[in-house]
Design a protein around this motif. Structure first.
Motif, PDB file in Angstrom:
ATOM      1  N   HIS A 208       0.827  -1.204   0.000  1.00 14.27           N
ATOM      2  CA  HIS A 208       0.000   0.000   0.000  1.00 14.27           C
ATOM      3  C   HIS A 208       0.862   1.255   0.000  1.00 14.27           C
ATOM      4  N   GLY A 209       1.847   1.312   0.880  1.00 17.90           N
ATOM      5  CA  GLY A 209       2.765   2.436   0.917  1.00 17.90           C
ATOM      6  C   GLY A 209       2.482   3.467   1.989  1.00 17.90           C
ATOM      7  N   ASP A 210       1.253   3.486   2.537  1.00 16.48           N
ATOM      8  CA  ASP A 210       0.916   4.443   3.604  1.00 16.48           C
ATOM      9  C   ASP A 210      -0.200   3.862   4.457  1.00 16.48           C
ATOM     10  N   TYR A 211      -0.029   2.621   4.860  1.00 17.80           N
ATOM     11  CA  TYR A 211      -1.099   1.886   5.536  1.00 17.80           C
ATOM     12  C   TYR A 211      -1.164   2.243   7.014  1.00 17.80           C
ATOM     13  N   ARG A 212      -2.294   2.823   7.415  1.00 23.63           N
ATOM     14  CA  ARG A 212      -2.530   3.194   8.811  1.00 23.63           C
ATOM     15  C   ARG A 212      -4.025   3.392   9.016  1.00 23.63           C
ATOM     16  N   LEU A 213      -4.432   3.546  10.265  1.00 24.00           N
ATOM     17  CA  LEU A 213      -5.848   3.561  10.593  1.00 24.00           C
ATOM     18  C   LEU A 213      -6.605   4.690   9.911  1.00 24.00           C
ATOM     19  N   MET A 247       5.471   2.103  13.245  1.00 26.52           N
ATOM     20  CA  MET A 247       6.034   3.416  13.533  1.00 26.52           C
ATOM     21  C   MET A 247       4.952   4.421  13.897  1.00 26.52           C
ATOM     22  N   TYR A 248       3.890   4.485  13.093  1.00 29.87           N
ATOM     23  CA  TYR A 248       2.828   5.449  13.373  1.00 29.87           C
ATOM     24  C   TYR A 248       2.146   5.142  14.694  1.00 29.87           C
ATOM     25  N   THR A 249       1.972   3.860  14.999  1.00 29.62           N
ATOM     26  CA  THR A 249       1.337   3.492  16.261  1.00 29.62           C
ATOM     27  C   THR A 249       2.183   3.932  17.447  1.00 29.62           C
ATOM     28  N   GLU A 250       3.487   3.669  17.366  1.00 33.13           N
ATOM     29  CA  GLU A 250       4.389   4.030  18.460  1.00 33.13           C
ATOM     30  C   GLU A 250       4.556   5.545  18.581  1.00 33.13           C
TER      31      GLU A 250
END
Length: 342
Positions: A208-213, A247-250
């Motif tokens: 995807h390349g930018d997978y986050r919530l 990374m985004y989660t942390e």
């Protein structure tokens, strides 16, 4: 929305309807109204309505130059390939590569109702059990994506998996050089460490390349109804998606209020839970995940350093942009720590 057609930047509803009436007669039932969605990475996204139906339109940013950086046909192709699979994506309806209609190529896709969770407070309102289940479903959806055979769904040649990580690191190193305006403690060390410890990639997958919530839409039943923002998608190393999600989660937990902070909602899975779920569901070896987290941190630091440069030159404005520069070294240090811990 207003009762009369308006023209948000980059989209003329009258011209759009004229074109749709010509190429898809009967699709539109009345005058079109359009609204530009806020947010998103760079491509512009609009809600388009005729009073009875709703669609979403995507086009490159205004004044764009590099077509390869905002390839509408590429996004349209990946949506069309994934729509018949178990990966939830909006159905693509029409690709228009002729820039005489709206001044740039664009595509139209179905409107999928749902919520993109960016704030912890809104997500927390669901309750801890539902929040936890959604976090697990987020990982399960990523597993589904990485389980798709690109060739089998018509995406042969969509990317170049051979040498993928090396090219990515080289590309972001060049981007750093273009964004330099000061010394940033540790950023060159991080780049060098990444280059010296390139891992052997697992079998390639659709990335995807930018997978986050906040890049998925969640329905009222807490299920992911659509994965959005495919402009960075390619075929490459699937662990880059997992590293970025970690990374985004942390970082959301460490820098509350700076990054989308939905992961702060009580009940959201821990990083260990997310990684364990992915490992079990995908069967991939994630023992070298620290490198991927470090690489994701490097990319984010480079992006933010570019924002800092443009803000210092008066070329961009936005809430909190004046603080971006002071955050970059902290993100760099997070990346260094991630590599050292693996």
């Amino acid at each position: 929305m207003t009762d009369t057609p308006e023209a948000p930047p980059g989209l003329d509803p009258v011209r759009l309807r004229e074109h749709l009436d010509a190429v898809r007669p009967g699709l539109v039932a009345g005058p079109l109204r359009a609204r530009l969605f806020q947010g998103g990475r760079s491509n512009l996204t609009y809600l388009v309505e005729d009073g009875q139906h709703a669609w979403v339109l995507r086009r490159p940013p205004l004044g764009h130059v590099l077509a390869t950086a905002h390839d509408m046909a590429r996004e349209y192709r990946v949506l069309g390939a994934l729509h018949p699979t178990r990966v939830p994506v909006p159905e693509p309806l029409l690709l228009v590569e002729d820039d005489t209609v709206l001044g740039a190529p664009f595509y139209l896709m179905e409107y999928v109702p749902g919520t993109a969770h960016r704030e912890a407070a809104a997500l927390a309102a669901l309750g801890e059990q539902r929040v936890h289940a959604l976090g697990i479903h987020l990982v399960d959806t990523l597993i589904e994506l990485h389980g798709v055979d690109p060739d089998a769904v018509g995406l042969a040649g969509f990317g170049r998996p051979e040498g993928f990580l090396e090219r990515q690191l080289r590309r972001w190193g060049k981007q750093l050089d273009a964004s330099r305006s000061r010394e940033v403690a540790g950023i060159d060390e991080l780049h060098e460490r990444l280059a010296k410890s390139l891992p052997a990639s697992p079998a390639p997958a659709l990335v995807h390349g930018d997978y986050r919530l906040d890049n998925v839409l969640v329905g009222e039943d807490d299920r992911i109804r659509a994965v959005l923002d495919w402009e960075m998608s390619t075929v490459g190393d699937p662990l880059t998606d997992l590293g970025l999600l970690v990374m985004y989660t942390e970082l959301a937990r460490r820098f509350d209020g700076i990054l989308p902070g939905a992961a702060l909602a009580p009940g959201f899975p821990t990083t260990a839970e997310l990684v364990a779920r992915y490992t079990k569901g995908s069967g991939r070896d994630v023992s070298g995940l620290g490198w991927y987290v470090g690489f994701a941190s490097f990319k984010l630091a480079v992006v933010l350093e570019g924002i800092h440069l443009r803000h210092s030159q008066g070329r961009t404005v936005g809430p909190g942009f004046d603080r971006i520069g002071e955050l970059v070294p902290a993100f760099v240090q997070f990346g260094l720590d991630a590599i050292k811990e693996q």
